[in-house]
Design an enzyme around this catalytic site. Sequence first.
Site, PDB file in Angstrom:
ATOM      1  N   ASP A  89      42.321  45.090  42.380  1.00 14.93           N
ATOM      2  CA  ASP A  89      41.220  44.223  42.785  1.00 14.93           C
ATOM      3  C   ASP A  89      41.829  42.836  42.990  1.00 14.93           C
ATOM      4  O   ASP A  89      42.207  42.162  42.027  1.00 14.93           O
ATOM      5  CB  ASP A  89      40.141  44.226  41.688  1.00 14.93           C
ATOM      6  CG  ASP A  89      38.966  43.302  42.015  1.00 14.93           C
ATOM      7  OD1 ASP A  89      39.127  42.416  42.870  1.00 14.93           O
ATOM      8  OD2 ASP A  89      37.900  43.468  41.388  1.00 14.93           O
ATOM      9  N   LYS A  94      33.559  36.554  47.755  1.00 15.64           N
ATOM     10  CA  LYS A  94      34.190  35.411  47.086  1.00 15.64           C
ATOM     11  C   LYS A  94      35.049  34.585  48.061  1.00 15.64           C
ATOM     12  O   LYS A  94      34.524  34.024  48.986  1.00 15.64           O
ATOM     13  CB  LYS A  94      34.973  35.935  45.883  1.00 15.64           C
ATOM     14  CG  LYS A  94      34.171  36.883  44.989  1.00 15.64           C
ATOM     15  CD  LYS A  94      32.978  36.175  44.397  1.00 15.64           C
ATOM     16  CE  LYS A  94      32.033  36.937  43.504  1.00 15.64           C
ATOM     17  NZ  LYS A  94      31.882  38.339  43.540  1.00 15.64           N
ATOM     18  N   TYR A 130      36.132  42.528  35.780  1.00 18.86           N
ATOM     19  CA  TYR A 130      34.780  42.085  36.132  1.00 18.86           C
ATOM     20  C   TYR A 130      33.776  43.044  35.467  1.00 18.86           C
ATOM     21  O   TYR A 130      33.956  44.278  35.517  1.00 18.86           O
ATOM     22  CB  TYR A 130      34.618  42.091  37.659  1.00 18.86           C
ATOM     23  CG  TYR A 130      33.199  41.934  38.094  1.00 18.86           C
ATOM     24  CD1 TYR A 130      32.458  40.825  37.702  1.00 18.86           C
ATOM     25  CD2 TYR A 130      32.562  42.900  38.869  1.00 18.86           C
ATOM     26  CE1 TYR A 130      31.130  40.682  38.081  1.00 18.86           C
ATOM     27  CE2 TYR A 130      31.235  42.763  39.250  1.00 18.86           C
ATOM     28  CZ  TYR A 130      30.530  41.656  38.846  1.00 18.86           C
ATOM     29  OH  TYR A 130      29.211  41.523  39.208  1.00 18.86           O
ATOM     30  N   ARG A 154      25.658  52.641  61.548  1.00 17.33           N
ATOM     31  CA  ARG A 154      26.180  52.906  60.195  1.00 17.33           C
ATOM     32  C   ARG A 154      27.635  53.368  60.306  1.00 17.33           C
ATOM     33  O   ARG A 154      28.480  53.040  59.492  1.00 17.33           O
ATOM     34  CB  ARG A 154      25.327  53.945  59.459  1.00 17.33           C
ATOM     35  CG  ARG A 154      25.937  54.340  58.143  1.00 17.33           C
ATOM     36  CD  ARG A 154      25.017  55.110  57.176  1.00 17.33           C
ATOM     37  NE  ARG A 154      23.962  55.892  57.776  1.00 17.33           N
ATOM     38  CZ  ARG A 154      24.140  57.071  58.389  1.00 17.33           C
ATOM     39  NH1 ARG A 154      25.351  57.605  58.482  1.00 17.33           N
ATOM     40  NH2 ARG A 154      23.123  57.722  58.895  1.00 17.33           N
TER      41      ARG A 154
HETATM   42  C1  LIG Z   1      36.859  40.405  40.396  1.00 25.21           C
HETATM   43  C2  LIG Z   1      35.605  40.972  40.985  1.00 25.21           C
HETATM   44  N1  LIG Z   1      35.608  42.207  41.482  1.00 25.21           N
HETATM   45  C3  LIG Z   1      34.493  42.757  42.010  1.00 25.21           C
HETATM   46  C4  LIG Z   1      33.295  42.086  42.035  1.00 25.21           C
HETATM   47  C5  LIG Z   1      32.073  42.746  42.619  1.00 25.21           C
HETATM   48  O1  LIG Z   1      31.812  42.241  43.879  1.00 25.21           O
HETATM   49  P1  LIG Z   1      30.343  42.099  44.533  1.00 25.21           P
HETATM   50  O2  LIG Z   1      29.600  41.105  43.679  1.00 25.21           O
HETATM   51  O3  LIG Z   1      30.640  41.609  45.910  1.00 25.21           O
HETATM   52  O4  LIG Z   1      29.727  43.432  44.494  1.00 25.21           O
HETATM   53  C6  LIG Z   1      33.243  40.785  41.514  1.00 25.21           C
HETATM   54  C7  LIG Z   1      31.965  40.050  41.525  1.00 25.21           C
HETATM   55  O5  LIG Z   1      31.803  39.047  40.877  1.00 25.21           O
HETATM   56  C8  LIG Z   1      34.423  40.214  40.972  1.00 25.21           C
HETATM   57  O6  LIG Z   1      34.413  38.982  40.444  1.00 25.21           O
END
Ligand SMILES: Cc1ncc(COP(=O)(O)O)c(C=O)c1O
Length: 379
Positions: free
Chosen positions: A170, A195, A98, A46
Site C-alpha cells: 500500500d 490521498k 490503516y 462499468r
Molecule cells: C494507507 C491507506 N490505505 C488505504 C486507505 C483506504 O482508502 P479509501 O479511503 O480511498 O477507501 C486509506 C484511507 O485512509 C489509507 O490511509
Amino acid sequence: MKFGTKAIHAGIEPDPTTGAIMTPIYQTSTYVQESPGKHKGYEYARTQNPTRTVLQNNLAALENGKHGICYSSGLGATDAILKLFKPGDEIIASNDLYGGTYRIMVRVFQEFGLKFTFVDLSNPVNLESLITPATKMVWIETPTNPLLRLVDIEAIAAITKPHNIQLVVDNTFASPYLQNPLDLGADIVMHSVTKYLGGHSDTVMGAIILNDDETAQRLAFIQNACGAVPGPQDCFLVLRGIKTLHIRMQRHCENAIKVAQYLQQHPKVSKVYYPGLESHPGHELAKKQMRSFGGMLSFELKGDSMPEAVHVMESFNVFSLAESLGGVESLCTHPASMTHASIPKEERLKNGLKDTLIRLSVGIEDIEDLIQDLEQAIN
Ligand SMILES: Cc1ncc(COP(=O)(O)O)c(C=O)c1O
C-alpha cells in the site's frame, strides 16, 4: 521520461475528435454499436470508460508498471486484491495498518475463510517463521499509518519471491513520487488515490498497479464483475490532480521536515514519528528506498494526557481536524478514535498506537503559518 513529465503526459493524448488537450469526461453509461459486437472497443461504462482508461495508463506509468486498474475507493481496490484468494489461503500483514484495511481483512474476508496474521514487519526476520504452504500474500504499508514505521520492501520481497507469495505494498503514504515498490520487488502496488494522487480532497478512489498479465486480467475481471468502478468525473479530477503531484510532494516534504524539527525541540512534545528525522529508526532505510520523507508525521505530548491532546487538536486554526490525508490543506487526525477506531484497543496499544497520538498530514501552505498554528495550539 522523468517523473514530472510522466505526471503531465504519460498515457495522455489530445482528444482524437477535437484535439482537446485535457482528457474529456466521457459521461456516458453505454456506447452505440454498429451491429451486435461491432464497436470501437467500448460497450458499457462499468467495463470500460475512456477517461478511466487514460487515468489507468497514467497511473501505471507513474509506478513503472504495466497495468493500472482503478476502483471506486482505496478499499474497493483492497477488496479486489483480497478476492484473488480463496478459503484457507493465509495472508500475513503488517500490524501497523490503516484501520479500514484491518477491518476489511478481519471483519469481511476472515468470515469467508481467509486467514490473517498481523505482525511487525519493520523487522523482516519476523516474516520467515510465519510462512506456511498456505501463505499466499504478504501485505505491507511503508511508511505505516499512523506510526510511520519503515518496512524494507526489497528485504521482504527477497523472502516472499522464493515461496511464490504475492507481495502487496500500500503505497498511499509515499505516493509514486517518493517510492516505486514494483522496482523494489513488490508484485502489486495499491493506492488510496483519494490521498496524494488526487491531492485536493475532492475525490474518493483506489488503484492497483502491477506487471503480471494474468493477475491483471483477473483484477480487471473483478473490477467489472463486482462493479466498484470510479465515475468519469472523478477520473478527470484525479488526472488533473496528478499533473502537479511532483510539485505538491516537494512542498509536502519541505514543510513536513520543518514541522517535525519544530515538534522535536518543543518542550511539551515527547515523541515525533517522522522518517526524515535522523533519530527515526527507519531513517537510513527511508533514505535508501524513498526519494524524500513524505508529508505525514505523528507525535505524542509529554505526560500522555488525553484532555491535553484533545485540547491541542481543538485549538488548531490552520490544521483542520478531519479524517484523510494527502490534500493540499493541512489536517490533524486522532487515529485512536478516527482512522483506526476499528482496531480493538488492546491490539492498538500492543502495536504502540496510544490514545494520545496525534497524526498530521502536512499540507502545502506557507510553513510560517503552520509553525505559528502549532505554536499557539501546543501551549
Ligand atoms: C494507507 C491507506 N490505505 C488505504 C486507505 C483506504 O482508502 P479509501 O479511503 O480511498 O477507501 C486509506 C484511507 O485512509 C489509507 O490511509
